[in-house]
Design a protein around this motif. Sequence first.
Motif, PDB file in Angstrom:
ATOM      1  N   VAL A   1       5.462  21.568  -2.390  1.00  0.00           N
ATOM      2  CA  VAL A   1       4.590  20.403  -2.574  1.00  0.00           C
ATOM      3  C   VAL A   1       5.383  19.139  -2.290  1.00  0.00           C
ATOM      4  N   ASP A   2       4.843  18.292  -1.427  1.00  0.00           N
ATOM      5  CA  ASP A   2       5.428  16.979  -1.166  1.00  0.00           C
ATOM      6  C   ASP A   2       4.480  15.937  -1.726  1.00  0.00           C
ATOM      7  N   GLU A   3       5.019  14.965  -2.427  1.00  0.00           N
ATOM      8  CA  GLU A   3       4.233  13.895  -3.031  1.00  0.00           C
ATOM      9  C   GLU A   3       4.428  12.614  -2.226  1.00  0.00           C
ATOM     10  N   PHE A   4       3.346  11.885  -2.028  1.00  0.00           N
ATOM     11  CA  PHE A   4       3.487  10.591  -1.387  1.00  0.00           C
ATOM     12  C   PHE A   4       2.374   9.664  -1.849  1.00  0.00           C
ATOM     13  N   ALA A   5       2.591   8.378  -1.660  1.00  0.00           N
ATOM     14  CA  ALA A   5       1.586   7.369  -1.983  1.00  0.00           C
ATOM     15  C   ALA A   5       1.317   6.580  -0.709  1.00  0.00           C
ATOM     16  N   ASP A   6       0.105   6.158  -0.527  1.00  0.00           N
ATOM     17  CA  ASP A   6      -0.256   5.417   0.675  1.00  0.00           C
ATOM     18  C   ASP A   6      -1.045   4.179   0.288  1.00  0.00           C
ATOM     19  N   ALA A   7      -0.441   3.023   0.492  1.00  0.00           N
ATOM     20  CA  ALA A   7      -1.061   1.755   0.097  1.00  0.00           C
ATOM     21  C   ALA A   7      -2.345   1.470   0.873  1.00  0.00           C
ATOM     22  N   VAL A   8      -2.402   1.904   2.143  1.00  0.00           N
ATOM     23  CA  VAL A   8      -3.589   1.633   2.963  1.00  0.00           C
ATOM     24  C   VAL A   8      -4.786   2.406   2.423  1.00  0.00           C
ATOM     25  N   ILE A   9      -4.582   3.691   2.143  1.00  0.00           N
ATOM     26  CA  ILE A   9      -5.687   4.502   1.594  1.00  0.00           C
ATOM     27  C   ILE A   9      -6.089   3.946   0.230  1.00  0.00           C
TER      28      ILE A   9
END
Length: 136
Positions: A96-104
């Motif tokens: 599992v890779d976690e990420f955050a996306d400001a655009v979404i």
Amino acid sequence: MAHSHEIPTDLTRNQELVLGALNTSPAPLSAYDILDRLRIEGIKAPLQIYRALDKLVERGLAHRLESLNAFVACADAHCHRKGLIAFAICEDCGKVDEFADAVIEERLGGWAQSTGFKVERTTMEIRGKCQSCLEN
């Protein structure tokens, strides 16, 4: 998904043990997986695990993957955020890779504001194959 984050000093013993189990696991763990790993530490009741997990999730130190009914330690030591968190889950190896996306997150916020929908938390789970599994 092993992590080497510092464990906060204000956690209870059970919270420390549960977070430690999540930090050292290469894949997400269910509450019962965690219980199996921590029996040696004297934890015998699922409720002890669930209470610790609830507090860890509340503090942003762990995340629940709804589709797997399993938990992972937060990949970002400074995350502790309430915004959009996304997880890419490999169907083959379970990584599992976690990420955050400001655009979404911004688009979702705009939609929520325009529709009057109050977002309490947003977790996105993406299924596929990681690069390692694709190369093998």
